[in-house]
Design a protein around this motif. Structure first.
Motif, mmCIF file in Angstrom:
data_model
loop_
_atom_site.group_PDB
_atom_site.id
_atom_site.type_symbol
_atom_site.label_atom_id
_atom_site.label_comp_id
_atom_site.label_asym_id
_atom_site.label_seq_id
_atom_site.Cartn_x
_atom_site.Cartn_y
_atom_site.Cartn_z
ATOM 1 N N UNK A 12 0.795 -1.225 0.000
ATOM 2 C CA UNK A 12 0.000 0.000 0.000
ATOM 3 C C UNK A 12 0.829 1.277 0.000
ATOM 4 N N UNK A 13 2.112 1.242 0.267
ATOM 5 C CA UNK A 13 2.901 2.471 0.386
ATOM 6 C C UNK A 13 3.727 2.802 -0.855
ATOM 7 N N UNK A 14 3.670 1.977 -1.900
ATOM 8 C CA UNK A 14 4.373 2.269 -3.145
ATOM 9 C C UNK A 14 3.655 1.584 -4.303
ATOM 10 N N UNK A 15 3.862 2.068 -5.503
ATOM 11 C CA UNK A 15 3.242 1.453 -6.679
ATOM 12 C C UNK A 15 4.092 0.351 -7.285
ATOM 13 N N UNK A 16 5.290 0.159 -6.770
ATOM 14 C CA UNK A 16 6.181 -0.862 -7.319
ATOM 15 C C UNK A 16 5.734 -2.257 -6.899
ATOM 16 N N UNK A 17 5.904 -3.196 -7.822
ATOM 17 C CA UNK A 17 5.668 -4.606 -7.488
ATOM 18 C C UNK A 17 6.950 -5.183 -6.914
ATOM 19 N N UNK A 18 6.809 -5.992 -5.902
ATOM 20 C CA UNK A 18 7.955 -6.631 -5.271
ATOM 21 C C UNK A 18 7.810 -8.131 -5.454
ATOM 22 N N UNK A 36 5.012 -7.407 7.632
ATOM 23 C CA UNK A 36 5.188 -6.177 8.398
ATOM 24 C C UNK A 36 6.399 -5.441 7.826
ATOM 25 N N UNK A 37 6.264 -4.147 7.689
ATOM 26 C CA UNK A 37 7.378 -3.330 7.232
ATOM 27 C C UNK A 37 8.208 -2.944 8.447
ATOM 28 N N UNK A 38 9.520 -2.878 8.304
ATOM 29 C CA UNK A 38 10.385 -2.623 9.454
ATOM 30 C C UNK A 38 10.300 -1.187 9.961
ATOM 31 N N UNK A 39 9.738 -0.266 9.166
ATOM 32 C CA UNK A 39 9.608 1.129 9.606
ATOM 33 C C UNK A 39 8.138 1.568 9.649
#
Length: 62
Positions: A12-18, A36-39
């Motif tokens: 949800x915090x970027x448009x890039x696919x990972x 979970x994101x570390x930040x």
């Protein structure tokens, strides 16, 4: 033969696919459920796909 599972996901915090690769389907599903994101506290996976890849490691020479 060995199977590997490629998890392609969008957060949800970027448009890039990972993407991440896992050796078992259970690990891929657990990563998705427990992401979970570390930040960022409110980070989560919006969309994901799990692709199965069959690898023949014994038949490859380097």
């Amino acid at each position: 033969m060995q199977y590997n599972y490629l998890l392609k996901y969008k957060v949800n915090y970027t448009n890039k696919r990972k993407q991440k690769i896992f050796s078992t389907i259970e690990n891929a599903i657990n990563f998705h459920k427990n992401y979970k994101h570390h930040i960022l506290e409110n980070a989560y996976i919006e969309h994901y796909e799990i692709l199965v890849m069959e690898l023949d490691i014994k038949g490859v020479e380097f």
